[in-house]
Enzyme design. Structure first.
Site, short mmCIF file in Angstrom:
data_model
loop_
_atom_site.label_atom_id
_atom_site.label_comp_id
_atom_site.label_asym_id
_atom_site.label_seq_id
_atom_site.Cartn_x
_atom_site.Cartn_y
_atom_site.Cartn_z
N GLY A 1 0.84 -1.21 0.00
CA GLY A 1 0.00 0.00 0.00
C GLY A 1 0.86 1.24 0.00
O GLY A 1 2.06 1.17 -0.29
N ASN A 2 0.27 2.36 0.32
CA ASN A 2 1.05 3.60 0.46
C ASN A 2 0.38 4.49 1.49
O ASN A 2 -0.64 4.14 2.08
CB ASN A 2 1.21 4.30 -0.89
CG ASN A 2 -0.12 4.69 -1.49
OD1 ASN A 2 -0.86 5.49 -0.93
ND2 ASN A 2 -0.46 4.08 -2.63
#
Ligand code: PMT
Length: 403
Positions: free
Chosen positions: A211-212
């Site tokens: 993810g980020n």
């Protein structure tokens, strides 16, 4: 233009205090009623007599005036339509951010029910210091309006950013601030706007993902503002923890991965007037996500990644067929403008919003952002650090003007 507007001008102890005379004159010339509150230090730089003459009001410095009457800071705070602190020193910024109440100006600031704007003025090293930048960013996050410092020669003889915005620019800010908003409400009436926002999560196994750090705040604020401006908004939102409960006039579709986001966007692309792509989409995903939790085995673990669809690029390729306009985002860490322009061209966009992780308070998860907007002729509009709600308004105003 400022007829009937009540402004408290707070003046603090900076050499730029001498410019307050021009400021008071211009504000009163525009029709505003101005009351000046000075800190004791600022009286070393400009006399209260000058400012009371120009403002046609007694200048307030102390808790009591010359006749021993109490200067009621609560009443002052209620009276004003705007509290404008210019020049605002590093010291006053720090007090504003931590609630230190050791003079009449600070007591009025803490009691004020009206909006607050501040124009920092200091030497460049003080301006760049992380404490000053943190204070500015925190004040903006909490809704104070920054009238950003300008670059140029400073009182120390050094050259750089830190000098107070010129009085005419401050007056312009005040005029824009009080501009009636009513026309704006209708500016995107019935425009169908699709917004992507938030991160994407790419499953490694049922437990883990790639993810980020995107929170979705930027895109959510764009959705909120576009809806206020009359648009029919469809927000396609990745896994964000932010609430969208108040976006009752918007359609919100929750997705998790880039592929899911791509599917929703491609299904809706025919019915668009404007697409605004603020999501931080993972460029790659694990090729073979495991069905069960991967057990810890060796010292290393190889993950094979394959490319995700570039959703914005796809939308750029379909643009001519369906006739919508496209706004992309670029989150950069270096060669910012060059990289953003290259994305604008490669993805066939009409505008690109650039934010850089080099700028304090900009980018992921913060409540603030600092953006530039670049058009197809490489014209660059730069904005100062603002709350994401204000940034959203700036982006939509540019869209209204350009499209
Ligand atoms: O969500 P917040 O915490 O509020 O943070 C906001 C933000 C930093 C995420 C936002 O302001 C921002 O910069 N969004 C774009 C982040 C990004 O991934 O930029 P990029 O330069 O990698 O991508 C360029 C553009 O292509 C973006 O519009 C992106 O949405 C789009 N893209 C990228 C890859 C991909 N596979 N599909 C896409 O649509």
């Amino acid at each position: 233009m400022l007829k009937g507007k009540k402004i408290i001008l707070g003046i603090t102890g900076s050499i730029a205090a001498y410019k307050a005379a021009f400021l008071v004159r211009e504000l009163t010339k525009e029709g505003a009623e101005v009351k000046v509150i000075m800190t004791q230090d600022s009286t070393e730089f400009i006399t209260p007599l000058t400012l009371s003459t120009l403002s046609n009001n007694p200048v307030l410095i102390d808790w009591k005036d010359a006749s021993d009457n109490w200067n009621n800071h609560v009443e002052l705070g209620l009276w004003a339509d705007l509290l404008l602190i210019a020049p605002c020193t590093a010291n006053t910024l720090a007090k504003m951010n931590s609630g230190i109440c050791d003079n009449l100006l600070m007591a009025t600031y803490l009691s004020a029910k009206c909006p607050v704007a501040f124009a920092p003025a200091m030497d460049l090293d003080m301006f760049q210091h992380f404490t000053t930048q943190n204070n500015i960013s925190n004040l903006v996050t909490h809704g104070c309006h920054l009238i950003d410092s300008e670059e140029g020669e400073l009182a120390s003889g050094l050259v750089g950013k830190g000098r107070m915005a010129e009085p005419e620019n401050i007056v312009q800010f005040v005029q824009d601030f009080f501009k009636p908003q009513s026309n704006q409400k209708k500016k995107l009436k019935n425009k169908r706007i699709l917004i992507t926002a938030g991160p994407t999560y790419e499953a490694i196994d049922p437990v883990r993902f790639i993810g980020n750090r995107s929170s979705g705040k930027m895109g959510i604020e764009i959705a909120r503002k576009a809806s206020e401006m009359g648009a029919k908004v469809h927000l396609v939102l990745g896994p964000s923890q932010e609430t969208t409960i108040d976006l009752k006039d918007c359609k919100v579709t929750r997705v998790e991965s880039a592929e899911e986001m791509f599917k929703i966007v491609s299904e809706n692309i025919k019915k668009l007037d404007i697409g605004i792509f603020s999501a931080a989409v993972a460029d790659y995903r694990p090729k073979n996500p495991a069905n069960q939790k991967i057990k810890k085995k060796g010292e290393t673990l190889d993950l094979e990644l394959i490319k995700n669809p570039d959703i914005l690029k796809y939308a750029g390729e379909q643009k001519a067929k369906f006739g919508y306009k496209l706004v992309g985002f670029a989150l950069e860490t270096n060669n910012e403008e060059e990289n953003a322009i290259s994305k604008l061209e490669k993805k066939n966009l009409d505008l690109i919003v650039l934010n850089s992780l080099q700028d304090k308070g900009a980018g992921f998860s913060t409540n603030t952002n600092k953006i530039s907007i670049i058009d197809r002729h490489n014209k660059i509009l730069k904005f100062e650090l603002k709350s994401k709600a204000e940034v959203a308004e700036d982006i939509l105003n540019v869209i209204v003007n350009e499209f």
